[in-house]
Design a protein around this motif. Structure first.
Motif, PDB file in Angstrom:
ATOM      1  N   PRO A 238      42.666  -1.233  13.699  1.00 11.32           N
ATOM      2  CA  PRO A 238      44.017  -1.737  13.963  1.00 11.32           C
ATOM      3  C   PRO A 238      44.399  -1.573  15.435  1.00 11.32           C
ATOM      4  N   PRO A 239      45.443  -2.289  15.883  1.00 12.06           N
ATOM      5  CA  PRO A 239      45.842  -2.208  17.286  1.00 12.06           C
ATOM      6  C   PRO A 239      46.115  -0.767  17.716  1.00 12.06           C
ATOM      7  N   SER A 240      45.701  -0.448  18.927  1.00 15.77           N
ATOM      8  CA  SER A 240      45.881   0.905  19.465  1.00 15.77           C
ATOM      9  C   SER A 240      47.198   0.962  20.231  1.00 15.77           C
ATOM     10  N   ARG A 241      48.214   1.510  19.606  1.00 16.56           N
ATOM     11  CA  ARG A 241      49.541   1.579  20.220  1.00 16.56           C
ATOM     12  C   ARG A 241      49.888   3.006  20.602  1.00 16.56           C
ATOM     13  N   LEU A 242      50.474   3.149  21.776  1.00 11.89           N
ATOM     14  CA  LEU A 242      50.917   4.454  22.215  1.00 11.89           C
ATOM     15  C   LEU A 242      52.130   4.877  21.396  1.00 11.89           C
ATOM     16  N   THR A 243      52.189   6.141  21.035  1.00 10.28           N
ATOM     17  CA  THR A 243      53.354   6.647  20.327  1.00 10.28           C
ATOM     18  C   THR A 243      54.474   6.893  21.326  1.00 10.28           C
ATOM     19  N   ALA A 244      55.689   7.040  20.820  1.00  9.28           N
ATOM     20  CA  ALA A 244      56.861   7.155  21.692  1.00  9.28           C
ATOM     21  C   ALA A 244      56.793   8.359  22.617  1.00  9.28           C
ATOM     22  N   ASP A 245      56.063   9.404  22.217  1.00 10.18           N
ATOM     23  CA  ASP A 245      55.998  10.594  23.065  1.00 10.18           C
ATOM     24  C   ASP A 245      54.836  10.553  24.054  1.00 10.18           C
ATOM     25  N   GLN A 246      54.181   9.391  24.163  1.00 11.52           N
ATOM     26  CA  GLN A 246      53.068   9.257  25.095  1.00 11.52           C
ATOM     27  C   GLN A 246      53.437   8.532  26.385  1.00 11.52           C
ATOM     28  N   TRP A 247      54.699   8.131  26.526  1.00 13.99           N
ATOM     29  CA  TRP A 247      55.095   7.446  27.740  1.00 13.99           C
ATOM     30  C   TRP A 247      56.579   7.670  27.999  1.00 13.99           C
ATOM     31  N   MET A 248      56.990   7.444  29.236  1.00 12.49           N
ATOM     32  CA  MET A 248      58.381   7.614  29.623  1.00 12.49           C
ATOM     33  C   MET A 248      58.685   6.762  30.841  1.00 12.49           C
ATOM     34  N   ASP A 249      59.966   6.510  31.070  1.00 11.64           N
ATOM     35  CA  ASP A 249      60.382   5.829  32.296  1.00 11.64           C
ATOM     36  C   ASP A 249      60.305   6.826  33.441  1.00 11.64           C
TER      37      ASP A 249
ATOM     38  N   SER B  29      58.295  19.656  21.868  1.00 10.66           N
ATOM     39  CA  SER B  29      57.316  20.565  21.296  1.00 10.66           C
ATOM     40  C   SER B  29      55.983  20.319  21.972  1.00 10.66           C
ATOM     41  N   ALA B  30      55.131  21.262  21.908  1.00 11.84           N
ATOM     42  CA  ALA B  30      53.832  21.137  22.549  1.00 11.84           C
ATOM     43  C   ALA B  30      52.940  20.207  21.765  1.00 11.84           C
ATOM     44  N   ALA B  31      52.070  19.488  22.469  1.00 12.79           N
ATOM     45  CA  ALA B  31      51.105  18.626  21.809  1.00 12.79           C
ATOM     46  C   ALA B  31      50.021  19.498  21.179  1.00 12.79           C
ATOM     47  N   SER B  32      49.179  18.876  20.365  1.00 11.46           N
ATOM     48  CA  SER B  32      48.149  19.620  19.663  1.00 11.46           C
ATOM     49  C   SER B  32      47.170  20.299  20.615  1.00 11.46           C
ATOM     50  N   ASP B  33      47.043  19.741  21.840  1.00  7.94           N
ATOM     51  CA  ASP B  33      46.134  20.349  22.810  1.00  7.94           C
ATOM     52  C   ASP B  33      46.841  21.365  23.709  1.00  7.94           C
ATOM     53  N   GLY B  34      48.108  21.641  23.390  1.00 10.22           N
ATOM     54  CA  GLY B  34      48.847  22.638  24.143  1.00 10.22           C
ATOM     55  C   GLY B  34      49.515  22.128  25.390  1.00 10.22           C
ATOM     56  N   LYS B  35      49.326  20.834  25.722  1.00 10.54           N
ATOM     57  CA  LYS B  35      49.905  20.270  26.935  1.00 10.54           C
ATOM     58  C   LYS B  35      51.290  19.724  26.655  1.00 10.54           C
ATOM     59  N   THR B  36      52.033  19.466  27.715  1.00  7.92           N
ATOM     60  CA  THR B  36      53.379  18.935  27.574  1.00  7.92           C
ATOM     61  C   THR B  36      53.339  17.489  27.111  1.00  7.92           C
ATOM     62  N   ARG B  37      54.246  17.147  26.207  1.00 11.44           N
ATOM     63  CA  ARG B  37      54.323  15.774  25.724  1.00 11.44           C
ATOM     64  C   ARG B  37      55.122  14.911  26.699  1.00 11.44           C
ATOM     65  N   PHE B  38      54.855  13.591  26.628  1.00 11.76           N
ATOM     66  CA  PHE B  38      55.671  12.650  27.362  1.00 11.76           C
ATOM     67  C   PHE B  38      56.792  12.209  26.432  1.00 11.76           C
ATOM     68  N   TRP B  39      57.979  12.029  26.993  1.00 13.96           N
ATOM     69  CA  TRP B  39      59.095  11.607  26.169  1.00 13.96           C
ATOM     70  C   TRP B  39      59.598  10.258  26.649  1.00 13.96           C
ATOM     71  N   ASN B  40      59.961   9.420  25.704  1.00 12.85           N
ATOM     72  CA  ASN B  40      60.427   8.068  26.012  1.00 12.85           C
ATOM     73  C   ASN B  40      61.886   8.132  26.407  1.00 12.85           C
ATOM     74  N   ARG B  41      62.167   8.212  27.720  1.00 11.56           N
ATOM     75  CA  ARG B  41      63.518   8.354  28.186  1.00 11.56           C
ATOM     76  C   ARG B  41      63.939   7.147  28.996  1.00 11.56           C
ATOM     77  N   ARG B  42      65.239   6.950  29.107  1.00 13.89           N
ATOM     78  CA  ARG B  42      65.785   5.845  29.883  1.00 13.89           C
ATOM     79  C   ARG B  42      66.537   6.415  31.087  1.00 13.89           C
ATOM     80  N   PRO B  43      66.571   5.701  32.186  1.00 16.15           N
ATOM     81  CA  PRO B  43      67.320   6.167  33.336  1.00 16.15           C
ATOM     82  C   PRO B  43      68.801   6.177  33.032  1.00 16.15           C
ATOM     83  N   THR B  44      69.549   7.089  33.580  1.00 10.75           N
ATOM     84  CA  THR B  44      70.986   7.154  33.367  1.00 10.75           C
ATOM     85  C   THR B  44      71.719   6.833  34.650  1.00 10.75           C
TER      86      THR B  44
END
Length: 220
Positions: A81-92, A205-220
């Motif tokens: 199936p298509p490989s889509r990034l989850t919401a916590d894998q990218w941010m503005d 929360s920490a990712a499974s590998d212990g690294k910081t997650r990316f959060w999908n945020r918008r500029p304010t």
């Protein structure tokens, strides 16, 4: 062409024979109706963006970070199936040259990344089947204004003129309610549906590998 047709439909629905409404008021009402339609019938745009390599990706051409929103990112392409990034894998992310997408994965230089996003609705984007609904919403906005104007004309003294003015105001208000129902009925929107008054909070929360997650945020 759609905007001119919409204005003609609005004029027919309001029937402002006394010319109480200015052209500017009609334009504002149409803009509000188009904006509301965009919320009720959001349309997605799919664009393939060529990556420069690394974790940063340019937004698609025409994307405005203040008014547009990214709905999804697919990379790499061609997966099933298509490989889509989850919401916590990218941010503005804001750089000195502008906003970019900062991802938790590295994009290969020259490879396409599929971005699904939404942009504000324009009058010319509205399909023919929904023009009547949008015109009805704009007509409701204008009829509400006429109802308020007529109600404001009433004097504290009960006179024949004030009674007639109050009756006219109620008539405009009833017609506004009818046009608003017409908008909802034509689009199949159930106004009786009640959503719970809850709030969703995204807790870091920490990712499974212990690294910081990316959060999908918008500029304010």
């Amino acid at each position: 062409m759609s905007r001119e047709l919409l204005q003609s439909l609005i004029t027919d629905m309001v029937r402002d024979s006394a010319d109480l409404l200015s052209a500017e008021a009609k334009d504002r009402a149409l803009d509000l109706a188009v904006q509301q339609y965009g919320k009720d019938r959001p349309a997605s745009v799919v664009t393939d963006v060529t990556a420069d390599g690394g974790h940063e990706l340019d937004y698609p051409a025409g994307f405005d970070a203040l008014t547009c929103s990214v709905q999804g990112i697919e990379y790499p392409l061609g997966q099933m199936p298509p490989s889509r990034l989850t919401a916590d894998q990218w941010m503005d992310y804001e750089t000195p040259s502008g906003h970019v997408i900062l991802a938790g994965v590295s994009f290969a230089a020259g490879e396409p990344v599929r971005v699904t996003w939404r942009q504000p609705c324009q009058a010319d984007d509205i399909p023919v089947r929904d023009l009547e609904a949008v015109a009805a919403y704009a007509a409701a906005v204008l009829l509400d204004q006429l109802a308020a104007a007529k109600s404001g004309d009433n004097d504290l003294m009960l006179t024949a003129d004030s009674v007639r003015s109050g009756s006219k105001g109620r008539d405009y208000a009833e017609r506004a309610a009818t046009q608003r129902r017409r908008y909802h009925d034509l689009l199949g929107i159930d106004t009786k549906r009640v959503e719970g008054t809850s709030a969703m909070v995204q807790v870091a929360s920490a990712a499974s590998d212990g690294k910081t997650r990316f959060w999908n945020r918008r500029p304010t």
